[in-house]
Motif scaffolding. Structure first.
Motif, PDB file in Angstrom:
ATOM      1  N   ILE A 147     -52.628 -36.825 -26.495  1.00  0.00           N
ATOM      2  CA  ILE A 147     -51.557 -35.879 -26.156  1.00  0.00           C
ATOM      3  C   ILE A 147     -50.249 -36.309 -26.814  1.00  0.00           C
ATOM      4  O   ILE A 147     -49.491 -35.476 -27.319  1.00  0.00           O
ATOM      5  N   VAL A 148     -49.986 -37.606 -26.833  1.00  0.00           N
ATOM      6  CA  VAL A 148     -48.771 -38.115 -27.477  1.00  0.00           C
ATOM      7  C   VAL A 148     -48.832 -37.837 -28.981  1.00  0.00           C
ATOM      8  O   VAL A 148     -47.828 -37.454 -29.590  1.00  0.00           O
ATOM      9  N   THR A 149     -50.015 -37.974 -29.587  1.00  0.00           N
ATOM     10  CA  THR A 149     -50.183 -37.636 -31.004  1.00  0.00           C
ATOM     11  C   THR A 149     -49.922 -36.157 -31.232  1.00  0.00           C
ATOM     12  O   THR A 149     -49.291 -35.776 -32.229  1.00  0.00           O
ATOM     13  N   LEU A 150     -50.368 -35.317 -30.317  1.00  0.00           N
ATOM     14  CA  LEU A 150     -50.106 -33.875 -30.413  1.00  0.00           C
ATOM     15  C   LEU A 150     -48.603 -33.602 -30.347  1.00  0.00           C
ATOM     16  O   LEU A 150     -48.081 -32.794 -31.117  1.00  0.00           O
TER      17      LEU A 150
ATOM     18  N   ASP B 201     -44.985 -40.957 -32.606  1.00  0.00           N
ATOM     19  CA  ASP B 201     -45.963 -41.588 -33.489  1.00  0.00           C
ATOM     20  C   ASP B 201     -46.078 -43.083 -33.203  1.00  0.00           C
ATOM     21  O   ASP B 201     -47.173 -43.643 -33.234  1.00  0.00           O
ATOM     22  N   ILE B 202     -44.964 -43.704 -32.923  1.00  0.00           N
ATOM     23  CA  ILE B 202     -44.979 -45.132 -32.576  1.00  0.00           C
ATOM     24  C   ILE B 202     -45.651 -45.337 -31.221  1.00  0.00           C
ATOM     25  O   ILE B 202     -46.477 -46.239 -31.043  1.00  0.00           O
ATOM     26  N   ILE B 203     -45.326 -44.475 -30.283  1.00  0.00           N
ATOM     27  CA  ILE B 203     -45.826 -44.632 -28.914  1.00  0.00           C
ATOM     28  C   ILE B 203     -47.335 -44.438 -28.826  1.00  0.00           C
ATOM     29  O   ILE B 203     -48.006 -45.158 -28.085  1.00  0.00           O
TER      30      ILE B 203
ATOM     31  N   ALA C 249     -52.419 -46.363 -26.846  1.00  0.00           N
ATOM     32  CA  ALA C 249     -53.874 -46.511 -26.976  1.00  0.00           C
ATOM     33  C   ALA C 249     -54.281 -47.970 -26.801  1.00  0.00           C
ATOM     34  O   ALA C 249     -55.259 -48.267 -26.110  1.00  0.00           O
ATOM     35  N   ARG C 250     -53.530 -48.884 -27.398  1.00  0.00           N
ATOM     36  CA  ARG C 250     -53.853 -50.309 -27.245  1.00  0.00           C
ATOM     37  C   ARG C 250     -53.613 -50.770 -25.809  1.00  0.00           C
ATOM     38  O   ARG C 250     -54.405 -51.527 -25.255  1.00  0.00           O
ATOM     39  N   TYR C 251     -52.553 -50.298 -25.191  1.00  0.00           N
ATOM     40  CA  TYR C 251     -52.230 -50.693 -23.814  1.00  0.00           C
ATOM     41  C   TYR C 251     -53.312 -50.228 -22.841  1.00  0.00           C
ATOM     42  O   TYR C 251     -53.688 -50.945 -21.916  1.00  0.00           O
TER      43      TYR C 251
END
Length: 165
Positions: A34-37, A68-70, A75-77
């Protein structure tokens, strides 16, 4: 290897800045996709406002870069890293960058040779999986912002295009 050192220091600083934001977003249940969207939508909006409304361009471009940074950090978090997510994120970045360059060339009619070089450059990125192109959007946005506030900025942008590619 100065660029490697700069990238490492930048990533460390960004992680420190983004970490509190990631923790808040993780509690809301919003997924990295969703963040990527959001990044994609803000990127498309920034391209639309480029050379039309510079203030809105700056706002949407910076939001796109922030999202984009988030998305990768989130995803890693959340331990939700995936190859599909990685390639969608990278494809999103490349597509928005390409649209910015395309719009620049349509409006100013210069440096059309940059577009095929850009496509080849990013094709090679997908084939060889090199990380040398991470900050291209930030550099493009910086040149466009600087160009708006400085009479010679677009000349510097053109010089930057030659250096980047």
């Amino acid at each position: 290897m100065v660029s490697t050192l700069i990238v490492a220091k930048t990533k460390k600083a960004v992680k420190k800045f983004v970490e509190p934001i990631i923790k808040i977003i993780a509690k809301t249940g919003i997924s990295p996709a969703i963040v990527t969207l959001f990044s994609f939508l803000c990127g498309i909006s920034s391209v639309y406002f480029l050379f039309k409304n510079q203030t809105l361009f700056i706002v949407f471009a910076l939001l796109a870069i922030l999202f984009d940074i988030i998305d990768g950090h989130l995803a890693r978090y959340l331990h939700k890293e995936s190859k599909i997510g990685y390639w969608l994120d990278q494809g999103n970045d490349r597509f928005i960058n390409f649209l910015m360059l395309l719009k620049y060339n349509i409006i100013f009619g210069t440096y059309w040779i940059v577009l095929p070089l850009y496509v080849i450059h990013y094709f090679l990125f997908f084939v060889f999986k090199t990380k040398n192109v991470i900050y291209t959007r930030a550099v493009l946005v910086g040149f466009f912002i600087f160009g708006y506030f400085n009479l010679f900025g677009y000349g510097l942008f053109q010089l930057g295009m030659i250096v980047l590619f």
